[in-house]
Design a protein around this motif. Sequence first.
Motif, PDB file in Angstrom:
ATOM      1  N   UNK A   1     -57.524 -40.494 102.835  1.00  0.00           N
ATOM      2  CA  UNK A   1     -57.907 -39.315 102.088  1.00  0.00           C
ATOM      3  C   UNK A   1     -56.985 -39.197 100.873  1.00  0.00           C
ATOM      4  N   UNK A   2     -57.547 -38.812  99.755  1.00  0.00           N
ATOM      5  CA  UNK A   2     -56.734 -38.707  98.550  1.00  0.00           C
ATOM      6  C   UNK A   2     -55.967 -37.385  98.454  1.00  0.00           C
ATOM      7  N   UNK A   3     -54.935 -37.439  97.655  1.00  0.00           N
ATOM      8  CA  UNK A   3     -54.165 -36.240  97.311  1.00  0.00           C
ATOM      9  C   UNK A   3     -54.566 -35.850  95.899  1.00  0.00           C
ATOM     10  N   UNK A   4     -54.753 -34.562  95.695  1.00  0.00           N
ATOM     11  CA  UNK A   4     -55.070 -34.081  94.351  1.00  0.00           C
ATOM     12  C   UNK A   4     -54.042 -33.047  93.920  1.00  0.00           C
ATOM     13  N   UNK A   5     -53.813 -33.016  92.635  1.00  0.00           N
ATOM     14  CA  UNK A   5     -52.992 -31.971  92.032  1.00  0.00           C
ATOM     15  C   UNK A   5     -53.905 -31.149  91.139  1.00  0.00           C
ATOM     16  N   UNK A   6     -53.744 -29.853  91.226  1.00  0.00           N
ATOM     17  CA  UNK A   6     -54.548 -28.948  90.420  1.00  0.00           C
ATOM     18  C   UNK A   6     -53.663 -28.284  89.368  1.00  0.00           C
ATOM     19  N   UNK A   7     -54.302 -27.937  88.257  1.00  0.00           N
ATOM     20  CA  UNK A   7     -53.573 -27.178  87.244  1.00  0.00           C
ATOM     21  C   UNK A   7     -53.614 -25.697  87.607  1.00  0.00           C
ATOM     22  N   UNK A   8     -53.071 -24.859  86.737  1.00  0.00           N
ATOM     23  CA  UNK A   8     -52.995 -23.425  87.031  1.00  0.00           C
ATOM     24  C   UNK A   8     -54.369 -22.756  87.142  1.00  0.00           C
ATOM     25  N   UNK A   9     -55.403 -23.416  86.627  1.00  0.00           N
ATOM     26  CA  UNK A   9     -56.757 -22.842  86.742  1.00  0.00           C
ATOM     27  C   UNK A   9     -57.486 -23.337  87.983  1.00  0.00           C
ATOM     28  N   UNK A  10     -56.855 -24.260  88.712  1.00  0.00           N
ATOM     29  CA  UNK A  10     -57.483 -24.808  89.917  1.00  0.00           C
ATOM     30  C   UNK A  10     -58.244 -26.097  89.671  1.00  0.00           C
ATOM     31  N   UNK A  11     -58.251 -26.552  88.411  1.00  0.00           N
ATOM     32  CA  UNK A  11     -58.951 -27.788  88.071  1.00  0.00           C
ATOM     33  C   UNK A  11     -58.084 -28.990  88.428  1.00  0.00           C
ATOM     34  N   UNK A  12     -58.700 -30.017  89.014  1.00  0.00           N
ATOM     35  CA  UNK A  12     -57.977 -31.240  89.374  1.00  0.00           C
ATOM     36  C   UNK A  12     -57.501 -31.925  88.102  1.00  0.00           C
ATOM     37  N   UNK A  13     -56.202 -32.283  88.061  1.00  0.00           N
ATOM     38  CA  UNK A  13     -55.694 -33.016  86.908  1.00  0.00           C
ATOM     39  C   UNK A  13     -55.047 -34.340  87.288  1.00  0.00           C
ATOM     40  N   UNK A  14     -54.964 -34.629  88.588  1.00  0.00           N
ATOM     41  CA  UNK A  14     -54.445 -35.913  89.052  1.00  0.00           C
ATOM     42  C   UNK A  14     -54.954 -36.167  90.457  1.00  0.00           C
ATOM     43  N   UNK A  15     -55.195 -37.444  90.751  1.00  0.00           N
ATOM     44  CA  UNK A  15     -55.653 -37.847  92.079  1.00  0.00           C
ATOM     45  C   UNK A  15     -54.953 -39.149  92.448  1.00  0.00           C
ATOM     46  N   UNK A  16     -54.619 -39.292  93.723  1.00  0.00           N
ATOM     47  CA  UNK A  16     -53.926 -40.497  94.172  1.00  0.00           C
ATOM     48  C   UNK A  16     -54.210 -40.762  95.648  1.00  0.00           C
ATOM     49  N   UNK A  17     -54.231 -42.035  95.998  1.00  0.00           N
ATOM     50  CA  UNK A  17     -54.347 -42.421  97.406  1.00  0.00           C
ATOM     51  C   UNK A  17     -53.000 -42.274  98.111  1.00  0.00           C
ATOM     52  N   UNK A  18     -51.931 -42.168  97.326  1.00  0.00           N
ATOM     53  CA  UNK A  18     -50.585 -41.977  97.869  1.00  0.00           C
ATOM     54  C   UNK A  18     -50.214 -40.500  97.789  1.00  0.00           C
ATOM     55  N   UNK A  19     -49.291 -40.109  98.641  1.00  0.00           N
ATOM     56  CA  UNK A  19     -48.852 -38.714  98.675  1.00  0.00           C
ATOM     57  C   UNK A  19     -48.306 -38.293  97.317  1.00  0.00           C
ATOM     58  N   UNK A  20     -48.691 -37.114  96.900  1.00  0.00           N
ATOM     59  CA  UNK A  20     -48.184 -36.509  95.671  1.00  0.00           C
ATOM     60  C   UNK A  20     -47.425 -35.254  96.044  1.00  0.00           C
ATOM     61  N   UNK A  21     -46.225 -35.099  95.513  1.00  0.00           N
ATOM     62  CA  UNK A  21     -45.450 -33.888  95.780  1.00  0.00           C
ATOM     63  C   UNK A  21     -46.271 -32.675  95.338  1.00  0.00           C
ATOM     64  N   UNK A  22     -46.515 -31.782  96.264  1.00  0.00           N
ATOM     65  CA  UNK A  22     -47.312 -30.599  95.972  1.00  0.00           C
ATOM     66  C   UNK A  22     -48.801 -30.863  95.977  1.00  0.00           C
ATOM     67  N   UNK A  23     -49.183 -32.081  96.384  1.00  0.00           N
ATOM     68  CA  UNK A  23     -50.597 -32.450  96.392  1.00  0.00           C
ATOM     69  C   UNK A  23     -51.341 -31.859  97.564  1.00  0.00           C
ATOM     70  N   UNK A  24     -52.612 -31.729  97.380  1.00  0.00           N
ATOM     71  CA  UNK A  24     -53.527 -31.221  98.412  1.00  0.00           C
ATOM     72  C   UNK A  24     -54.309 -32.411  98.956  1.00  0.00           C
ATOM     73  N   UNK A  25     -54.285 -32.588 100.256  1.00  0.00           N
ATOM     74  CA  UNK A  25     -55.007 -33.677 100.912  1.00  0.00           C
ATOM     75  C   UNK A  25     -56.450 -33.234 101.127  1.00  0.00           C
ATOM     76  N   UNK A  26     -57.385 -34.005 100.584  1.00  0.00           N
ATOM     77  CA  UNK A  26     -58.803 -33.653 100.689  1.00  0.00           C
ATOM     78  C   UNK A  26     -59.593 -34.894 101.088  1.00  0.00           C
ATOM     79  N   UNK A  27     -60.805 -34.717 101.619  1.00  0.00           N
ATOM     80  CA  UNK A  27     -61.637 -35.879 101.949  1.00  0.00           C
ATOM     81  C   UNK A  27     -62.078 -36.615 100.673  1.00  0.00           C
ATOM     82  N   UNK A  28     -62.347 -37.904 100.827  1.00  0.00           N
ATOM     83  CA  UNK A  28     -62.830 -38.695  99.694  1.00  0.00           C
ATOM     84  C   UNK A  28     -64.128 -38.122  99.133  1.00  0.00           C
TER      85      UNK A  28
END
Length: 113
Positions: A1-28
Amino acid sequence: MPFILRDETGKVHRISARALHGGELVPHSHPDVIAYLTAHGQDPKHVEDALNELRRTDGEMSRAVEDVIMVLLKKNILKMTDLPKPVQDRMALRVKMRVLIQDIYDQASGNRS
């Protein structure tokens, strides 16, 4: 499952298959993942195809890992007690089942060695 980072508006601005500090784990298959990939010129179908291939080869990979563990044990590079208890139990059960299968084949073939 990928990790996503969202900006202050909630829009995804980064995605990674590796853990991201502060990332949200979501289904593919998460709609935000699909939308992000599509918006950035990537076909989400390629991710799904790769996941399906990984699932298809899970059994083969499991057997390969089991074979590697057995080689390491036979060469005394690894001791069974080095493995976590659940892995020891799983390995012992798998060895027992393989011996049982071989015994059945041997008995059916008239070999009682």
